[in-house]
Write an enzyme that holds these catalytic residues in place. Structure first.
Site, PDB file in Angstrom:
ATOM      1  N   SER A   1      -4.103   5.884  -0.404  1.00 31.77           N
ATOM      2  CA  SER A   1      -4.701   5.011   0.599  1.00 31.77           C
ATOM      3  C   SER A   1      -5.904   5.702   1.223  1.00 31.77           C
ATOM      4  O   SER A   1      -5.919   6.912   1.391  1.00 31.77           O
ATOM      5  CB  SER A   1      -3.694   4.658   1.701  1.00 31.77           C
ATOM      6  OG  SER A   1      -4.301   3.797   2.652  1.00 31.77           O
TER       7      SER A   1
ATOM      8  N   LYS B   1       3.882   2.710   0.100  1.00 35.06           N
ATOM      9  CA  LYS B   1       2.480   2.259   0.118  1.00 35.06           C
ATOM     10  C   LYS B   1       2.409   0.731   0.234  1.00 35.06           C
ATOM     11  O   LYS B   1       1.524   0.193   0.912  1.00 35.06           O
ATOM     12  CB  LYS B   1       1.771   2.717  -1.167  1.00 35.06           C
ATOM     13  CG  LYS B   1       0.344   2.183  -1.356  1.00 35.06           C
ATOM     14  CD  LYS B   1      -0.561   2.555  -0.200  1.00 35.06           C
ATOM     15  CE  LYS B   1      -2.045   2.432  -0.551  1.00 35.06           C
ATOM     16  NZ  LYS B   1      -2.460   1.165  -1.132  1.00 35.06           N
TER      17      LYS B   1
ATOM     18  N   HIS C   1       2.937   0.045   3.783  1.00 36.84           N
ATOM     19  CA  HIS C   1       1.695   0.449   4.446  1.00 36.84           C
ATOM     20  C   HIS C   1       0.681  -0.692   4.391  1.00 36.84           C
ATOM     21  O   HIS C   1       0.053  -1.052   5.389  1.00 36.84           O
ATOM     22  CB  HIS C   1       1.135   1.703   3.767  1.00 36.84           C
ATOM     23  CG  HIS C   1      -0.309   2.000   4.085  1.00 36.84           C
ATOM     24  ND1 HIS C   1      -1.355   1.283   3.550  1.00 36.84           N
ATOM     25  CD2 HIS C   1      -0.880   2.955   4.862  1.00 36.84           C
ATOM     26  CE1 HIS C   1      -2.504   1.759   3.998  1.00 36.84           C
ATOM     27  NE2 HIS C   1      -2.238   2.771   4.799  1.00 36.84           N
ATOM     28  N   ASN C   2       0.530  -1.284   3.202  1.00 45.07           N
ATOM     29  CA  ASN C   2      -0.440  -2.358   3.043  1.00 45.07           C
ATOM     30  C   ASN C   2      -0.022  -3.619   3.792  1.00 45.07           C
ATOM     31  O   ASN C   2      -0.864  -4.369   4.283  1.00 45.07           O
ATOM     32  CB  ASN C   2      -0.652  -2.665   1.562  1.00 45.07           C
ATOM     33  CG  ASN C   2      -1.514  -1.621   0.879  1.00 45.07           C
ATOM     34  OD1 ASN C   2      -1.655  -0.497   1.360  1.00 45.07           O
ATOM     35  ND2 ASN C   2      -2.092  -1.973  -0.250  1.00 45.07           N
TER      36      ASN C   2
ATOM     37  N   GLU D   1      -1.014  -3.031   7.191  1.00 39.92           N
ATOM     38  CA  GLU D   1      -2.481  -3.163   7.190  1.00 39.92           C
ATOM     39  C   GLU D   1      -2.876  -4.632   7.323  1.00 39.92           C
ATOM     40  O   GLU D   1      -3.771  -4.976   8.111  1.00 39.92           O
ATOM     41  CB  GLU D   1      -3.029  -2.574   5.889  1.00 39.92           C
ATOM     42  CG  GLU D   1      -4.514  -2.677   5.682  1.00 39.92           C
ATOM     43  CD  GLU D   1      -4.910  -2.165   4.303  1.00 39.92           C
ATOM     44  OE1 GLU D   1      -5.632  -2.898   3.587  1.00 39.92           O
ATOM     45  OE2 GLU D   1      -4.487  -1.052   3.930  1.00 39.92           O
TER      46      GLU D   1
END
Length: 509
Positions: free
Chosen positions: A139, A211, A214-215, A218
């Site tokens: 990232s 991840k 995480h996105n 986001e």
């Protein structure tokens, strides 16, 4: 080049924007890289960039290869290969080409793409015995790849022992006391101090799952900022530049984050063609590459609510219905849109600040709860303090309050929900009045704020001791005999009422 005189430490395949920058990052940190891409222009471009960045006469650090078989012969044994290719079939095609070129059981292949975590699990199992398939999610975009990304590796533990020095070297670094990034912005710079923004996440798939979440966070964070912008624009009547200046001010406090920083920069940018604010010239149709969708789907499958994240995905989907929205705006009228009175502007802007902060806490709480659910289900034993640490720099959702999240999970590793941590609990309770005012005002004005609204409903639902799901269970038992538990009986005991009988007998199932 013979095995006794190895030329390169790493073989790198895929020299797109991310791949090229990762290769240059590796070279800065002392690794010699054999590089390959199907597009020979990309190979030449990374070699040219390396030569341009180095002093005249310096030794080459990156060596181009015309085919994968050449790359394999140029990397010392046991081989370490890094892939930066699109998720899906391209990963398996490169793996097949590497096997055809002669890699063996001790060689390690690292997938750095945005692969779906279940694909990573499948690949590690499928390639076992042929080579070691490992993954590390990346990232930070192209700047992060060049000067220090956040890396989320997972796979075989023994392979991690070999890979760790490489990933620790190229990752972003953080001051452990402040949680602030130690910036590296120039080619050739190397940062050795501070804490690296990488850690072993867990077995195969765990890193890409983290991840993915995480996105998802986001997506939520971006949508929340956009809703604040929308309200400042339409409810307060501020210009793009004025909102950009407000965001710059907010970025100096608890809302300090990369996304807040770049949002201010976007709002302050003029369009080179018209001279108008660039944001006003950008069509309001949002794209997405799927990771937010994957997070939303995962939350539904796990039964772990992530409404702010899911609403952010829906908001992007709704934005694509541009022609429908244009027509709907002509016939589906709402309340008369009035701007906030001049003497109320300051208070409203403060309420928006607090709404954004509280909603952001909820988004992160949902993400960490979802990771906790997956960790239990798959036996990953995720370290949430370590995950929060590696998100403090290098990644898109890096923010100052990740230091507080780190502290929360260090104090209580099995914390059920981030909102229950004493620090965040106090923040939410202190600022909830303003949060409610902002959402209420938006609703009264008819300005959509789906992520703000879903966040406060998540907070209110989580803190409500008795939800109306008791009636829902009665409904389910009525039409489908789905049974229910009783408040006055031991947990787990199931009962059914014979609704069609005149006696309506109650039966323990």
């Amino acid at each position: 080049m013979s095995e006794q005189q190895p030329l390169c430490d790493i073989g790198f395949i895929g020299l797109g924007v991310m791949g090229k920058n990762l290769v240059l990052n590796l070279a800065d940190n002392g690794y010699k890289v054999a590089a390959f891409d199907l597009d020979v222009d990309k190979v030449n471009a990374v070699i040219a960039a390396d030569q341009e960045e180095q002093a005249e006469g310096a030794a080459a650090r990156i060596f181009g290869c015309s085919q994968i078989s050449d790359l394999v012969t140029m990397v010392k044994k046991p081989n370490l290969y890094i892939l930066s290719v699109p998720a899906g079939d391209p990963v398996d095609k490169v793996c097949a080409a590497l096997m055809e070129a002669g890699i063996g059981p001790k060689d390690v292949v690292i997938d750095t793409g945005n692969s779906l975590w279940t694909d990573t699990v499948r690949r590690e199992a499928g390639y076992r015995g042929k080579f070691v398939f490992f993954s590390t999610a990346v990232s930070g975009g192209e700047v992060g790849a060049r000067f220090g990304p956040s890396l989320m590796p997972s796979g075989d533990q023994s392979a991690w022992d070999v890979i760790e020095p490489v990933l620790a070297a190229i990752s972003a670094k953080v001051d452990p006391e402040t949680g602030l990034p130690i910036e590296r912005t120039k080619p050739g710079e190397v940062v050795n101090e501070g804490e690296p923004c990488t850690t072993y996440i867990g077995p195969a798939g765990a890193g890409h799952y983290v991840k993915m979440v995480h996105n998802g966070i986001e997506y939520a964070d971006m949508q929340l900022i956009c809703e604040a912008y929308h309200l400042l624009r339409d409810a307060v009547g501020m210009s793009a530049k004025e909102i950009g200046q407000i965001f710059q001010q907010w970025n100096q406090g608890v809302l300090n984050s990369y996304l807040m920083e770049i949002s201010a920069e976007v709002l302050l940018q003029d369009d080179p063609e018209t001279g108008k604010p660039l944001v006003e010239m950008i069509l309001d149709k949002a794209g997405q590459k799927g990771t937010g969708l994957w997070t939303a789907v995962s939350s539904l499958e796990a039964g772990t609510p992530a409404p702010t994240i899911t609403q952010a995905v829906f908001a992007r989907a709704l934005s694509t219905l541009k022609s429908e929205r244009v027509e709907a705006a002509k016939v589906l009228t709402g309340p008369a849109l009035e701007t906030v009175a001049a003497d109320e502007r300051e208070a409203f802007i403060e309420s928006l600040h607090d709404a954004l902060y509280c909603s952001k806490i909820c988004a992160y709480a949902q993400g960490f709860a979802l990771m906790a659910s997956a960790s239990k289900q798959h036996g990953w034993a995720l370290d949430f303090a370590a995950i929060a640490k590696i998100w403090r720099a290098g990644c898109i959702i890096r923010a100052v309050f990740l230091q507080s999240i780190t502290q929360a999970y260090l104090a209580k590793p099995d914390l059920a929900n981030l909102m229950l941590d004493p620090f965040f609990q106090a923040q939410l309770l202190d600022k909830q009045a303003n949060w409610r005012k902002a959402v209420a005002k938006a609703t009264l004005l008819g300005i959509p704020c789906p992520a703000f609204s879903s966040s406060i409903n998540y907070f209110d639902s989580y803190r409500t001791e008795v939800l109306p799901a008791n009636l829902l269970q009665g409904q389910r038992d009525f039409f489908g005999a789905h049974t229910f538990e009783r408040t006055d009986k031991p947990a787990g005991e199931k009962y059914h009422l014979n609704w069609s009988s005149s006696d309506r007998d109650l039966t323990k199932v």
